[in-house]
Structure formats: C-alpha cells, structure tokens
Scaffold this active site. Structure first.
Site, PDB file in Angstrom:
ATOM      1  N   ALA A 233      39.863  -9.134 -24.785  1.00 13.95           N
ATOM      2  CA  ALA A 233      38.854 -10.136 -25.129  1.00 13.95           C
ATOM      3  C   ALA A 233      37.536  -9.948 -24.390  1.00 13.95           C
ATOM      4  O   ALA A 233      36.680 -10.837 -24.422  1.00 13.95           O
ATOM      5  CB  ALA A 233      39.395 -11.537 -24.858  1.00 13.95           C
ATOM      6  N   ALA A 234      37.349  -8.797 -23.750  1.00 13.26           N
ATOM      7  CA  ALA A 234      36.139  -8.611 -22.939  1.00 13.26           C
ATOM      8  C   ALA A 234      34.870  -8.696 -23.784  1.00 13.26           C
ATOM      9  O   ALA A 234      33.926  -9.409 -23.440  1.00 13.26           O
ATOM     10  CB  ALA A 234      36.202  -7.278 -22.209  1.00 13.26           C
ATOM     11  N   ASP A 236      34.443 -10.035 -26.736  1.00 13.87           N
ATOM     12  CA  ASP A 236      34.283 -11.361 -27.332  1.00 13.87           C
ATOM     13  C   ASP A 236      33.826 -12.373 -26.293  1.00 13.87           C
ATOM     14  O   ASP A 236      33.002 -13.247 -26.587  1.00 13.87           O
ATOM     15  CB  ASP A 236      35.602 -11.807 -27.960  1.00 13.87           C
TER      16      ASP A 236
END
Length: 299
Positions: A233-234, A236
C-alpha cells in the site's frame, strides 16, 4: 461535513500470500499462511486521505457479498464517507497478492464490481464541489474521464499502466506515476510528461520522488530510509496523503509549487510508515504518526 477530497476508484478484497520469492513464469512456489483483508487502490487512497485528516468521500461500487461488507466496515471505520457508494450485482473486486521476504509484491486483480462503476448525479455534484478529486485506473476509463472533467483539481494516479488519451490527460491537473508508468506515458525522458500534463510526480520507491512542473526545475524529494516489511500500500498511501495535504494547502483556491513539494514530503513520510507494516488498509498510518515522523525528518 462536505468532503474536501473525493476518491473515485476501486475497492478489492486482498488475498495475501507470503512467499520466499515471487514465482517466475511457469514456476510453482509454496506460500505461508494466506490472509484476507480490505484493499484496492481507491480504497487504500481514500483511507489514507481520511486518516491524514481530510474529510474524504469515496465513489465506489461494491458487491452485495461478504467482501462488500468487509470493505464498507473498513472504509467507514476509517472515517471515509460512503454515501456515494453503490451496490453492484457483480462480486466485489478481488486482488491476489504475493509478498516476498524482501517486501516486494506482485498483484493480480479481478475487477468485479469495480468494472460496473458509474457516476450518479449526486456523485458528479460532490466531485464538482471537492477541493481535490483523486482517481486511478482500476475502474473504467470513461468514468475516470467523466470525473476528471467535473473536478476543480484532478489528480490521476495512472496505475496500473494503460494507454491514456490526450483528451483525458488534458483534464489532469497533477499526474502521479512510478518510473514504469511515466515511461509508458511520456517516454524515457520524464520531463516529456509536461507536454501532456501541467504537473507530475514520479515516485521512485525507497529513493523518494521527483516533482515536475512547467514553471520550475525538477525538484527531488529524497525517500525516508526504513526497514521494509510490505510495500503493498505504499504508493496508495502516498497518493491519499498527498491529496489530503493539497486539500489543506488549497485554502486560497490555488496550489503553489512549494505546496506541492511540501505535500510530497508528507506523502513520502506516510509511505515510509506504511511499508513497515503488513497488509493494505491495515498498514496505512494515521495523522498523528505522520506528524511525529514528519517532525523528526523535516523540522
């Protein structure tokens, strides 16, 4: 409260498989214990924006299934306004994610309900009133185009990579891409992106990001070194926190180059926090953690 950020995007149930390394074509590898949780580029970004402190709404299509219920709970519990969410006859989107020991990942997405997303009159009104509208490419391109045309300030995270028309890019105020996506849109010279959009951010993983605008030289924003657990999820988290920071900076109805650089710094810090935890939405940091780490790095 009227949302300052509206995210038009996807939501998926993530099936995460920890592996020693991502398999090569034709290869089978054994995974550890599979986990199941809420995710999807749009949902992750909406949660990141809301947790960073911006009043945030999401335009999303969810299935009438347990996956849809899981996502509604996760989004609503993170403070995301779901009054514009719709229920589809299609199953909720699903992503199968392999995460290797290094933290790198590989993702396959079955869009499901995301492919059925449309914009209602209420959704278009909210998009038109928001300070910042953020979208990605896990939903139909005509929906992205419609949202872009209605928005006052439109951020496009052009992921996953796709062929984008000049008509769509003409509506984009800020393009956010990684190096691969930047080359797909502008070629090997990333400054060529500015022939298609007025401003762009190219993310460089752990190396940080560069800010490109037509009226200034390229600005490099270094990454924040950390031990990586999971990068899922970096990107995002980066986009959602970026949108929240720009919404806060746009009190005077304008976003300057310095606003953009400061927002990228904050987004970098948030992304560095997210990679230190496993999962998608579960790894997105809250505003107080971002504030504390930002102060350590920049103040």
């Amino acid at each position: 409260m009227r949302p300052e950020v509206v995210v038009v995007g996807s939501a998926n149930v993530d099936l995460v498989l920890p592996v020693q390394r991502i398999p090569r074509p034709g290869e089978t590898v054994l995974a550890g214990v599979m986990s199941r949780g809420p995710g999807g580029k749009g949902a992750n970004q909406a949660v990141a924006s809301a947790r960073a402190g911006a009043p945030t709404a999401m335009v999303v299509a969810l299935g009438a299934d347990d996956g849809g219920a899981l996502l509604r709970e996760a989004l609503g519990g993170s403070g995301v306004d779901l009054s514009l969410a719709t229920t589809s006859d299609a199953p909720t989107g699903t992503a199968i994610i392999t995460v290797e020991d290094s933290g790198e990942n590989s993702i396959v997405v079955a869009p499901g309900a995301n492919g059925e997303l449309t914009l209602s009159a209420d959704a278009l009104a909210a998009i038109g009133q928001a300070k910042i509208v953020l979208s990605q490419l896990e939903i139909p391109l005509p929906v992205v185009q419609q949202a872009a045309a209605a928005a006052a300030y439109f951020i496009l995270n052009a992921a996953p990579a796709a062929d984008l028309s000049d008509e769509l890019l003409a509506e984009v105020d800020l393009l956010v891409v990684n190096e691969t996506e930047a080359e797909a849109i502008g070629g090997p010279d990333r400054s060529a992106l500015l022939k298609r959009v007025p401003a762009a951010i190219v993310t460089l993983g752990g190396e940080g990001a560069v800010v490109l605008t037509r009226d200034a030289d390229e600005i490099a924003v270094p990454g924040v070194p950390v031990d990586v657990v999971d990068t899922t999820a970096a990107g995002d988290t980066f986009c959602g926190v970026l949108a929240a920071a720009l919404a806060a900076a746009s009190a005077n109805d304008s976003i300057t180059g310095s606003d953009l650089t400061n927002a990228v710094r904050r987004a970098n810090v948030a992304a560095s926090l997210s990679v230190q935890a496993a999962g998608a939405i579960s790894s997105v940091p809250h505003g107080d953690a971002i504030d504390a780490r930002y102060a350590e790095v920049y103040l």
